[in-house]
Design a protein around this motif. Structure first.
Motif, PDB file in Angstrom:
ATOM      1  N   PHE A  17      95.994 -51.150 -58.777  1.00 47.56           N
ATOM      2  CA  PHE A  17      97.104 -51.179 -57.827  1.00 47.56           C
ATOM      3  C   PHE A  17      96.972 -50.055 -56.805  1.00 47.56           C
ATOM      4  CE2 PHE A  17     101.231 -49.432 -56.594  1.00 47.56           C
ATOM      5  CZ  PHE A  17     101.762 -50.508 -55.915  1.00 47.56           C
ATOM      6  N   PHE A  18      96.714 -48.828 -57.256  1.00 49.21           N
ATOM      7  CA  PHE A  18      96.617 -47.705 -56.327  1.00 49.21           C
ATOM      8  C   PHE A  18      95.394 -47.809 -55.424  1.00 49.21           C
ATOM      9  CE2 PHE A  18      99.462 -45.356 -59.336  1.00 49.21           C
ATOM     10  CZ  PHE A  18     100.519 -45.292 -58.455  1.00 49.21           C
ATOM     11  N   ARG A  19      94.304 -48.336 -55.933  1.00 44.12           N
ATOM     12  CA  ARG A  19      93.126 -48.548 -55.075  1.00 44.12           C
ATOM     13  C   ARG A  19      93.455 -49.554 -53.974  1.00 44.12           C
ATOM     14  NH1 ARG A  19      88.361 -48.725 -59.600  1.00 44.12           N
ATOM     15  NH2 ARG A  19      88.130 -46.460 -59.785  1.00 44.12           N
ATOM     16  N   ILE A  20      94.094 -50.644 -54.335  1.00 44.61           N
ATOM     17  CA  ILE A  20      94.476 -51.642 -53.334  1.00 44.61           C
ATOM     18  C   ILE A  20      95.481 -51.051 -52.354  1.00 44.61           C
ATOM     19  CG2 ILE A  20      95.692 -53.832 -53.017  1.00 44.61           C
ATOM     20  CD1 ILE A  20      94.370 -54.710 -55.692  1.00 44.61           C
ATOM     21  N   PHE A  21      96.431 -50.292 -52.868  1.00 41.60           N
ATOM     22  CA  PHE A  21      97.449 -49.637 -52.049  1.00 41.60           C
ATOM     23  C   PHE A  21      96.806 -48.735 -50.991  1.00 41.60           C
ATOM     24  CE2 PHE A  21     101.594 -47.107 -52.157  1.00 41.60           C
ATOM     25  CZ  PHE A  21     102.386 -48.174 -51.790  1.00 41.60           C
ATOM     26  N   ALA A  22      95.725 -48.037 -51.382  1.00 41.68           N
ATOM     27  CA  ALA A  22      95.047 -47.104 -50.480  1.00 41.68           C
ATOM     28  C   ALA A  22      94.098 -47.799 -49.510  1.00 41.68           C
ATOM     29  CB  ALA A  22      94.281 -46.065 -51.295  1.00 41.68           C
ATOM     30  N   LEU A  23      93.746 -49.061 -49.764  1.00 39.90           N
ATOM     31  CA  LEU A  23      92.733 -49.735 -48.953  1.00 39.90           C
ATOM     32  C   LEU A  23      93.229 -50.848 -48.045  1.00 39.90           C
ATOM     33  CD1 LEU A  23      89.923 -50.044 -51.619  1.00 39.90           C
ATOM     34  CD2 LEU A  23      89.976 -48.487 -49.668  1.00 39.90           C
ATOM     35  N   CYS A  24      94.321 -51.467 -48.358  1.00 39.19           N
ATOM     36  CA  CYS A  24      94.775 -52.649 -47.607  1.00 39.19           C
ATOM     37  C   CYS A  24      95.667 -52.263 -46.436  1.00 39.19           C
ATOM     38  CB  CYS A  24      95.497 -53.615 -48.545  1.00 39.19           C
ATOM     39  SG  CYS A  24      94.399 -54.330 -49.744  1.00 39.19           S
ATOM     40  N   ILE A  69      85.431 -48.653 -46.194  1.00 37.73           N
ATOM     41  CA  ILE A  69      86.596 -47.776 -46.241  1.00 37.73           C
ATOM     42  C   ILE A  69      86.376 -46.839 -47.426  1.00 37.73           C
ATOM     43  CG2 ILE A  69      89.080 -47.636 -46.648  1.00 37.73           C
ATOM     44  CD1 ILE A  69      89.370 -50.360 -45.394  1.00 37.73           C
ATOM     45  N   PHE A  70      86.660 -45.553 -47.259  1.00 37.16           N
ATOM     46  CA  PHE A  70      86.430 -44.566 -48.307  1.00 37.16           C
ATOM     47  C   PHE A  70      87.746 -43.959 -48.774  1.00 37.16           C
ATOM     48  CE2 PHE A  70      82.666 -44.932 -45.791  1.00 37.16           C
ATOM     49  CZ  PHE A  70      81.633 -44.871 -46.701  1.00 37.16           C
ATOM     50  N   VAL A  71      87.850 -43.811 -50.083  1.00 36.98           N
ATOM     51  CA  VAL A  71      89.028 -43.226 -50.711  1.00 36.98           C
ATOM     52  C   VAL A  71      88.565 -42.133 -51.656  1.00 36.98           C
ATOM     53  CG1 VAL A  71      90.960 -43.659 -52.274  1.00 36.98           C
ATOM     54  CG2 VAL A  71      90.352 -45.351 -50.565  1.00 36.98           C
ATOM     55  N   ARG A  72      89.237 -40.988 -51.608  1.00 39.90           N
ATOM     56  CA  ARG A  72      88.996 -39.928 -52.591  1.00 39.90           C
ATOM     57  C   ARG A  72      90.003 -40.111 -53.707  1.00 39.90           C
ATOM     58  NH1 ARG A  72      88.652 -35.830 -48.170  1.00 39.90           N
ATOM     59  NH2 ARG A  72      86.473 -35.866 -47.628  1.00 39.90           N
ATOM     60  N   GLU A  73      89.489 -40.317 -54.914  1.00 42.39           N
ATOM     61  CA  GLU A  73      90.359 -40.522 -56.066  1.00 42.39           C
ATOM     62  C   GLU A  73      90.426 -39.245 -56.899  1.00 42.39           C
ATOM     63  OE1 GLU A  73      89.146 -43.876 -58.357  1.00 42.39           O
ATOM     64  OE2 GLU A  73      89.339 -45.248 -56.662  1.00 42.39           O
ATOM     65  N   ARG A  74      91.649 -38.832 -57.167  1.00 43.05           N
ATOM     66  CA  ARG A  74      91.889 -37.710 -58.063  1.00 43.05           C
ATOM     67  C   ARG A  74      93.211 -37.992 -58.795  1.00 43.05           C
ATOM     68  NH1 ARG A  74      91.461 -31.638 -56.181  1.00 43.05           N
ATOM     69  NH2 ARG A  74      91.869 -32.665 -54.241  1.00 43.05           N
ATOM     70  N   PRO A  75      93.183 -38.950 -59.735  1.00 42.52           N
ATOM     71  CA  PRO A  75      94.424 -39.317 -60.409  1.00 42.52           C
ATOM     72  C   PRO A  75      95.029 -38.185 -61.225  1.00 42.52           C
ATOM     73  CG  PRO A  75      92.582 -40.653 -61.194  1.00 42.52           C
ATOM     74  CD  PRO A  75      92.058 -39.759 -60.139  1.00 42.52           C
ATOM     75  N   ILE A  76      94.192 -37.275 -61.709  1.00 46.68           N
ATOM     76  CA  ILE A  76      94.684 -36.103 -62.444  1.00 46.68           C
ATOM     77  C   ILE A  76      94.382 -34.887 -61.579  1.00 46.68           C
ATOM     78  CG2 ILE A  76      94.473 -34.760 -64.562  1.00 46.68           C
ATOM     79  CD1 ILE A  76      93.527 -37.375 -65.911  1.00 46.68           C
ATOM     80  N   PRO A  77      95.409 -34.115 -61.198  1.00 48.09           N
ATOM     81  CA  PRO A  77      95.234 -33.012 -60.246  1.00 48.09           C
ATOM     82  C   PRO A  77      94.152 -31.992 -60.619  1.00 48.09           C
ATOM     83  CG  PRO A  77      97.548 -33.435 -60.560  1.00 48.09           C
ATOM     84  CD  PRO A  77      96.806 -34.283 -61.557  1.00 48.09           C
ATOM     85  N   SER A  78      93.883 -31.774 -61.894  1.00 41.09           N
ATOM     86  CA  SER A  78      92.889 -30.773 -62.294  1.00 41.09           C
ATOM     87  C   SER A  78      91.450 -31.272 -62.142  1.00 41.09           C
ATOM     88  CB  SER A  78      93.144 -30.348 -63.742  1.00 41.09           C
ATOM     89  OG  SER A  78      93.023 -31.455 -64.613  1.00 41.09           O
ATOM     90  N   GLN A  79      91.252 -32.564 -61.905  1.00 38.51           N
ATOM     91  CA  GLN A  79      89.921 -33.137 -61.743  1.00 38.51           C
ATOM     92  C   GLN A  79      89.411 -32.927 -60.321  1.00 38.51           C
ATOM     93  OE1 GLN A  79      90.399 -37.286 -62.626  1.00 38.51           O
ATOM     94  NE2 GLN A  79      89.732 -37.020 -64.742  1.00 38.51           N
ATOM     95  N   GLU A  80      88.084 -32.928 -60.192  1.00 39.71           N
ATOM     96  CA  GLU A  80      87.463 -32.934 -58.867  1.00 39.71           C
ATOM     97  C   GLU A  80      87.606 -34.347 -58.302  1.00 39.71           C
ATOM     98  OE1 GLU A  80      85.974 -30.500 -56.940  1.00 39.71           O
ATOM     99  OE2 GLU A  80      86.941 -29.208 -58.424  1.00 39.71           O
ATOM    100  N   PRO A  81      87.841 -34.469 -56.992  1.00 41.25           N
ATOM    101  CA  PRO A  81      87.953 -35.824 -56.425  1.00 41.25           C
ATOM    102  C   PRO A  81      86.631 -36.553 -56.419  1.00 41.25           C
ATOM    103  CG  PRO A  81      88.085 -34.158 -54.713  1.00 41.25           C
ATOM    104  CD  PRO A  81      88.041 -33.427 -56.010  1.00 41.25           C
ATOM    105  N   ILE A  82      86.704 -37.875 -56.557  1.00 46.22           N
ATOM    106  CA  ILE A  82      85.534 -38.744 -56.505  1.00 46.22           C
ATOM    107  C   ILE A  82      85.711 -39.636 -55.281  1.00 46.22           C
ATOM    108  CG2 ILE A  82      84.287 -40.613 -57.651  1.00 46.22           C
ATOM    109  CD1 ILE A  82      85.428 -39.508 -60.304  1.00 46.22           C
ATOM    110  N   GLU A  83      84.720 -39.616 -54.383  1.00 49.96           N
ATOM    111  CA  GLU A  83      84.801 -40.473 -53.203  1.00 49.96           C
ATOM    112  C   GLU A  83      84.201 -41.827 -53.529  1.00 49.96           C
ATOM    113  OE1 GLU A  83      82.941 -40.203 -48.871  1.00 49.96           O
ATOM    114  OE2 GLU A  83      84.449 -38.674 -49.249  1.00 49.96           O
TER     115      GLU A  83
END
Length: 84
Positions: A17-24, A69-83
């Motif tokens: 859901f959040f990936r779609i939310f960030a991309l559409c 389209i590129f999204v940086r994902e960091r669902p947990i704040p302490s993690q490094e983001p993944i593009e």
């Protein structure tokens, strides 16, 4: 949210859901050099609000090309983001 949603039993559905939310959308990201955050040139206020909400949950729309389209994902704040 501090990534609390990843503890839910249906976290895979929430992630999708959040990936779609960030991309559409049709918005254009613009990096604010002072804050390091992205502002969005969106066609409607709702579209911009969706992108800001996705960012708050750890899915930051950051770049668009002709074919991607590129999204940086960091669902947990302490993690490094993944593009992605």
């Amino acid at each position: 949210m501090n990534g609390n949603w990843v503890q839910e039993p249906n976290k895979d559905v929430i992630l999708l859901f959040f990936r779609i939310f960030a991309l559409c959308h049709t918005a254009i990201p613009e990096l604010n050099e002072e804050t390091g955050m992205y502002n969005y040139g969106a066609e409607s206020p709702d579209e911009g609000a969706f992108l800001i909400a996705a960012r708050e949950f750890g899915f930051e729309y950051c770049k668009r090309t002709q074919s991607s389209i590129f999204v940086r994902e960091r669902p947990i704040p302490s993690q490094e983001p993944i593009e992605r």
